[in-house]
Design an enzyme around this catalytic site. Structure first.
Site, PDB file in Angstrom:
ATOM      1  N   GLY A   1      -4.430  -4.540  -8.054  1.00  0.00           N
ATOM      2  CA  GLY A   1      -5.397  -3.574  -7.522  1.00  0.00           C
ATOM      3  C   GLY A   1      -5.782  -2.560  -8.579  1.00  0.00           C
ATOM      4  O   GLY A   1      -6.093  -1.403  -8.294  1.00  0.00           O
TER       5      GLY A   1
ATOM      6  N   ILE B   1      -6.121   4.106  -6.562  1.00  0.00           N
ATOM      7  CA  ILE B   1      -4.762   4.438  -7.002  1.00  0.00           C
ATOM      8  C   ILE B   1      -4.563   3.926  -8.425  1.00  0.00           C
ATOM      9  O   ILE B   1      -4.013   4.630  -9.273  1.00  0.00           O
ATOM     10  CB  ILE B   1      -3.697   3.863  -6.037  1.00  0.00           C
ATOM     11  N   GLY B   2      -5.066   2.715  -8.686  1.00  0.00           N
ATOM     12  CA  GLY B   2      -4.968   2.155 -10.034  1.00  0.00           C
ATOM     13  C   GLY B   2      -5.545   3.102 -11.075  1.00  0.00           C
ATOM     14  O   GLY B   2      -4.958   3.299 -12.138  1.00  0.00           O
TER      15      GLY B   2
ATOM     16  N   ASN C   1      -2.958  -9.935   4.585  1.00  0.00           N
ATOM     17  CA  ASN C   1      -2.044  -9.466   3.548  1.00  0.00           C
ATOM     18  C   ASN C   1      -1.024 -10.538   3.162  1.00  0.00           C
ATOM     19  O   ASN C   1      -0.600 -10.602   2.004  1.00  0.00           O
ATOM     20  CB  ASN C   1      -1.381  -8.155   3.956  1.00  0.00           C
TER      21      ASN C   1
ATOM     22  N   GLN D   1       1.789 -13.777  -4.529  1.00  0.00           N
ATOM     23  CA  GLN D   1       2.317 -12.844  -5.533  1.00  0.00           C
ATOM     24  C   GLN D   1       3.845 -12.954  -5.613  1.00  0.00           C
ATOM     25  O   GLN D   1       4.423 -12.917  -6.706  1.00  0.00           O
ATOM     26  CB  GLN D   1       1.858 -11.417  -5.250  1.00  0.00           C
TER      27      GLN D   1
ATOM     28  N   VAL E   1       3.135  -0.836  -2.919  1.00  0.00           N
ATOM     29  CA  VAL E   1       2.423   0.356  -2.459  1.00  0.00           C
ATOM     30  C   VAL E   1       1.401  -0.025  -1.387  1.00  0.00           C
ATOM     31  O   VAL E   1       1.184   0.703  -0.424  1.00  0.00           O
ATOM     32  CB  VAL E   1       1.720   1.051  -3.658  1.00  0.00           C
ATOM     33  N   GLY E   2       0.765  -1.182  -1.549  1.00  0.00           N
ATOM     34  CA  GLY E   2      -0.308  -1.618  -0.648  1.00  0.00           C
ATOM     35  C   GLY E   2       0.194  -1.792   0.775  1.00  0.00           C
ATOM     36  O   GLY E   2       1.245  -2.385   1.010  1.00  0.00           O
ATOM     37  N   ASN E   3      -0.558  -1.275   1.720  1.00  0.00           N
ATOM     38  CA  ASN E   3      -0.141  -1.282   3.130  1.00  0.00           C
ATOM     39  C   ASN E   3      -0.490  -2.570   3.860  1.00  0.00           C
ATOM     40  O   ASN E   3      -1.461  -3.218   3.507  1.00  0.00           O
ATOM     41  CB  ASN E   3      -0.816  -0.106   3.844  1.00  0.00           C
TER      42      ASN E   3
ATOM     43  N   ASP F   1       5.730  10.004   1.120  1.00  0.00           N
ATOM     44  CA  ASP F   1       6.140  10.698   2.352  1.00  0.00           C
ATOM     45  C   ASP F   1       7.250  11.707   2.036  1.00  0.00           C
ATOM     46  O   ASP F   1       7.259  12.830   2.542  1.00  0.00           O
ATOM     47  CB  ASP F   1       6.628   9.672   3.383  1.00  0.00           C
TER      48      ASP F   1
ATOM     49  N   HIS G   1       6.772   3.023   6.540  1.00  0.00           N
ATOM     50  CA  HIS G   1       5.709   3.876   5.995  1.00  0.00           C
ATOM     51  C   HIS G   1       4.508   3.761   6.935  1.00  0.00           C
ATOM     52  O   HIS G   1       3.575   3.000   6.698  1.00  0.00           O
ATOM     53  CB  HIS G   1       5.316   3.459   4.577  1.00  0.00           C
TER      54      HIS G   1
HETATM   55  P1  NAX Z   1      -8.779   0.597  -3.198  1.00  0.00           P
HETATM   56  O1  NAX Z   1      -9.503  -0.154  -2.149  1.00  0.00           O
HETATM   57  O2  NAX Z   1      -9.459   1.685  -3.955  1.00  0.00           O
HETATM   58  O3  NAX Z   1      -8.234  -0.437  -4.291  1.00  0.00           O
HETATM   59  C1  NAX Z   1      -7.581  -1.608  -3.956  1.00  0.00           C
HETATM   60  C2  NAX Z   1      -7.841  -2.604  -5.059  1.00  0.00           C
HETATM   61  O4  NAX Z   1      -7.052  -3.763  -4.812  1.00  0.00           O
HETATM   62  C3  NAX Z   1      -9.296  -3.076  -5.140  1.00  0.00           C
HETATM   63  O5  NAX Z   1      -9.779  -2.885  -6.457  1.00  0.00           O
HETATM   64  C4  NAX Z   1      -9.206  -4.555  -4.768  1.00  0.00           C
HETATM   65  O6  NAX Z   1     -10.162  -5.345  -5.468  1.00  0.00           O
HETATM   66  C5  NAX Z   1      -7.786  -4.882  -5.203  1.00  0.00           C
HETATM   67  N1  NAX Z   1      -7.245  -6.111  -4.588  1.00  0.00           N
HETATM   68  C6  NAX Z   1      -7.451  -6.594  -3.341  1.00  0.00           C
HETATM   69  N2  NAX Z   1      -6.828  -7.769  -3.185  1.00  0.00           N
HETATM   70  C7  NAX Z   1      -6.189  -8.022  -4.343  1.00  0.00           C
HETATM   71  C8  NAX Z   1      -5.396  -9.102  -4.799  1.00  0.00           C
HETATM   72  N3  NAX Z   1      -5.144 -10.174  -4.017  1.00  0.00           N
HETATM   73  N4  NAX Z   1      -4.908  -9.064  -6.057  1.00  0.00           N
HETATM   74  C9  NAX Z   1      -5.183  -8.019  -6.863  1.00  0.00           C
HETATM   75  N5  NAX Z   1      -5.962  -6.978  -6.501  1.00  0.00           N
HETATM   76  C10 NAX Z   1      -6.449  -6.973  -5.246  1.00  0.00           C
HETATM   77  O7  NAX Z   1      -7.449   1.125  -2.518  1.00  0.00           O
HETATM   78  P2  NAX Z   1      -6.444   2.289  -2.994  1.00  0.00           P
HETATM   79  O8  NAX Z   1      -6.918   3.579  -2.472  1.00  0.00           O
HETATM   80  O9  NAX Z   1      -6.201   2.139  -4.443  1.00  0.00           O
HETATM   81  O10 NAX Z   1      -5.138   1.917  -2.150  1.00  0.00           O
HETATM   82  C11 NAX Z   1      -4.402   0.741  -2.407  1.00  0.00           C
HETATM   83  C12 NAX Z   1      -3.377   0.493  -1.324  1.00  0.00           C
HETATM   84  O11 NAX Z   1      -2.416   1.542  -1.284  1.00  0.00           O
HETATM   85  C13 NAX Z   1      -3.956   0.416   0.086  1.00  0.00           C
HETATM   86  O12 NAX Z   1      -3.352  -0.691   0.756  1.00  0.00           O
HETATM   87  C14 NAX Z   1      -3.480   1.697   0.717  1.00  0.00           C
HETATM   88  O13 NAX Z   1      -3.382   1.587   2.114  1.00  0.00           O
HETATM   89  C15 NAX Z   1      -2.150   1.878   0.067  1.00  0.00           C
HETATM   90  N6  NAX Z   1      -1.539   3.208   0.114  1.00  0.00           N
HETATM   91  C16 NAX Z   1      -0.192   3.289   0.255  1.00  0.00           C
HETATM   92  C17 NAX Z   1       0.489   4.489   0.256  1.00  0.00           C
HETATM   93  C18 NAX Z   1       1.968   4.540   0.399  1.00  0.00           C
HETATM   94  O14 NAX Z   1       2.501   5.655   0.469  1.00  0.00           O
HETATM   95  N7  NAX Z   1       2.722   3.442   0.451  1.00  0.00           N
HETATM   96  C19 NAX Z   1      -0.250   5.773   0.144  1.00  0.00           C
HETATM   97  C20 NAX Z   1      -1.613   5.626  -0.440  1.00  0.00           C
HETATM   98  C21 NAX Z   1      -2.368   4.397  -0.010  1.00  0.00           C
HETATM   99  O15 NAX Z   1      -2.923   4.651   1.257  1.00  0.00           O
END
Ligand code: NAX
Length: 328
Positions: A11, A16-17, A105, A112, A129-131, A159, A187
């Site tokens: 991502g 976040i990246g 997901n 992965q 990190v991804g939800n 959190d 989370h």
């Molecule tokens: P964005 O939508 O800005 O970025 C996500 C990126 O992931 C995109 O560039 C997309 O192309 C890429 N992606 C999608 N599928 C992929 C795959 N199969 N392989 C590689 N890349 C892929 O989201 P962002 O704001 O950066 O958030 C990312 C994730 O973090 C989300 O799932 C979000 O819910 C989660 N979070 C988790 C938090 C935690 O505390 N655990 C807090 C922050 C955030 O909400």
């Protein structure tokens, strides 16, 4: 000088990246003596945007950044990885059912996990990190049978940090005056931010605040719903704070927790505190010698028991749902 550590970030072109990669390149993930090589994974449509971020990373002229490679194939991206930050995930779109979300997901975290199993370095450490982070971590872990399960973790450090910030404000102290705050469970909105054992300058936090209603009705929901409050204010979800927490999670994992304190992380349960074995749940944890360990032997009061059980029940439901879908 030390050989570069391979850090894979998925991502990479996302919000976040964008915040995370510059902190890694500057040496904050592993420390100022450790060079890093970045391996970025994106979906094909976002590779160009990731290339743009890589151009900016070049332009940072970071002394510790030993190289950047960009991939759209997980097998290549995780090859030789020492640290993997799994940030990219499928967000819930309007009208999407939970089963659909978990299935989408699964389509990301299963391959992965397989790629990590096939080609990551022997010392691989994974942070999801991804939800939904805990269950995505469980999916990846279950497809990496050759990697010790404890190398898969899910992020609840944001959190934890949110809880520290709220308590520091309420008490009029610095975050560094606080110890032994804990996030338990998932989370998600059911998470339990606990102050049962927390200390402020050595004194019990709950006794010092002396306001059970504030703790139950303001503190807990403020921490649990902070993500939604950020979206409401910023128009976008938390990004720099999430990146910062990811840096903290890995830095602590590698460098350890200070004596007399702990932090919070989603780790594989060994059955402690009645959390079913195998679930990836948040616990109070210490880190030592590159390992997270669940803090043992804490007394759990009745209020905490109910909150922990409720969040863990949600995790068990998510696990049952992905099992039914054949994802684990
Ligand atoms: P964005 O939508 O800005 O970025 C996500 C990126 O992931 C995109 O560039 C997309 O192309 C890429 N992606 C999608 N599928 C992929 C795959 N199969 N392989 C590689 N890349 C892929 O989201 P962002 O704001 O950066 O958030 C990312 C994730 O973090 C989300 O799932 C979000 O819910 C989660 N979070 C988790 C938090 C935690 O505390 N655990 C807090 C922050 C955030 O909400």
């Amino acid at each position: 000088t030390q050989a570069p550590v391979n850090v894979t970030v998925t991502g990479a072109a996302g919000q976040i990246g964008y915040a995370l990669l510059f902190r890694i390149a500057s040496g904050q993930l592993l420390g100022a003596d450790t060079p890093v090589k970045l391996r970025l994974l994106e979906i094909p449509q976002a590779v160009k945007a990731a290339e743009g971020t890589a151009m900016e990373l070049d332009d940072g002229a970071f002394p510790l950044l030993a190289g950047i490679d960009i991939f759209d194939d997980p097998k290549q991206a995780f090859s030789g990885a020492n640290i993997a930050l799994l940030v990219g995930a499928r967000p819930r779109s309007k009208g999407m059912e939970r089963g659909d979300l978990l299935e989408a997901n699964g389509g990301i975290f299963k391959p992965q996990g397989e790629a990590i199993n096939a080609g990551a370095a022997d010392d691989i450490k994974v942070l999801v990190v991804g939800n939904p982070a805990n269950t995505n971590a469980l999916i990846a872990q279950s497809h990496a049978p050759d990697v010790p399960a404890e190398r898969f973790t899910a992020m609840t450090r944001l959190d934890h940090n949110r809880a520290l910030a709220q308590l520091a404000k309420k008490l009029g102290v610095a975050v560094t005056d606080l110890k032994k705050v804990a996030i338990w469970g998932n989370h998600s909105a059911t998470q339990y931010p606990s102050v049962q054992h927390a200390e402020v300058n050595g004194k019990n936090v709950a006794e010092t605040i002396n306001d059970q209603a504030w703790l139950a009705d303001t503190f807990i929901p403020t921490v649990a719903k902070r993500g939604a409050a950020i979206i409401e204010a910023r128009g976008l979800s938390s990004a720099a704070s999430a990146a910062s927490a990811a840096i903290d999670h890995v830095y602590t994992w590698v460098n350890g927790t200070p004596e007399g304190d702990w932090t919070s992380a989603g780790v594989v349960s060994d059955g402690s505190y009645g959390v079913p074995e195998g679930l990836i749940s948040s616990f109070p944890v210490t880190a030592k010698d590159g390992k997270y360990e669940i803090v043992q032997g804490l007394e759990i009061d009745e209020f905490s028991r109910q909150r922990i059980d409720a969040s863990v029940a949600e995790l068990a439901e998510e696990r049952d749902a992905v099992r039914k879908l054949g994802l684990i």
